[in-house]
Design a protein around this motif. Sequence first.
Motif, PDB file in Angstrom:
ATOM      1  N   GLY A 126      12.631  -8.021  18.600  1.00  0.00           N
ATOM      2  CA  GLY A 126      12.545  -7.743  20.027  1.00  0.00           C
ATOM      3  C   GLY A 126      11.707  -6.548  20.429  1.00  0.00           C
ATOM      4  N   TYR A 127      10.920  -6.005  19.515  1.00  0.00           N
ATOM      5  CA  TYR A 127      10.087  -4.851  19.817  1.00  0.00           C
ATOM      6  C   TYR A 127       8.628  -5.190  19.555  1.00  0.00           C
ATOM      7  N   GLU A 128       7.732  -4.564  20.314  1.00  0.00           N
ATOM      8  CA  GLU A 128       6.302  -4.828  20.178  1.00  0.00           C
ATOM      9  C   GLU A 128       5.803  -4.507  18.772  1.00  0.00           C
ATOM     10  N   LYS A 129       6.184  -3.344  18.263  1.00  0.00           N
ATOM     11  CA  LYS A 129       5.833  -2.954  16.895  1.00  0.00           C
ATOM     12  C   LYS A 129       7.025  -3.242  15.996  1.00  0.00           C
ATOM     13  N   PRO A 130       6.779  -3.527  14.705  1.00  0.00           N
ATOM     14  CA  PRO A 130       7.906  -3.791  13.793  1.00  0.00           C
ATOM     15  C   PRO A 130       8.866  -2.603  13.724  1.00  0.00           C
ATOM     16  N   VAL A 131      10.148  -2.901  13.819  1.00  0.00           N
ATOM     17  CA  VAL A 131      11.193  -1.889  13.682  1.00  0.00           C
ATOM     18  C   VAL A 131      12.036  -2.288  12.480  1.00  0.00           C
ATOM     19  N   LYS A 132      12.094  -1.391  11.501  1.00  0.00           N
ATOM     20  CA  LYS A 132      12.877  -1.638  10.291  1.00  0.00           C
ATOM     21  C   LYS A 132      13.731  -0.410  10.025  1.00  0.00           C
ATOM     22  N   ARG A 133      14.944  -0.659   9.559  1.00  0.00           N
ATOM     23  CA  ARG A 133      15.840   0.433   9.209  1.00  0.00           C
ATOM     24  C   ARG A 133      16.420   0.181   7.820  1.00  0.00           C
TER      25      ARG A 133
END
Length: 120
Positions: free
Chosen positions: A47-54
């Motif tokens: 759901g974010y424009e840039k990849p979000v990883k945790r």
Amino acid sequence: MAREALIATLTRITDITPTMRELVIRLDNPDGFKFQTGQFMMIHVPGYEKPVKRAYSIGSSDKVTSGFNLLFKLVPGGLCSEYVRGLKDGAKMEISGPFGKCYFQTPAPEQVIFLSTGAG
């Protein structure tokens, strides 16, 4: 070691406390998946424009090769915390890993001390 995205199914959610949640995750295609206890996985938050990883530490035995458990401290407003808070049993997830070299070496030294600072 799988670095590309893997598809997994959330098979069980357990709320340990109001701020701690355990996820039991089964890989949809576990062929060749191996990890050592102490490694971590990356959860891809959609759901974010840039990849979000945790990154989250694996909290289960490496004897099971079809999946793993992750333990979360839910942080109000945290991108992955809010994502995890909204998940239901049976949800599909995108993950990658395992990563890290913080695992127990063998043969074991004569004396070992383990310290933990929270959920990780």
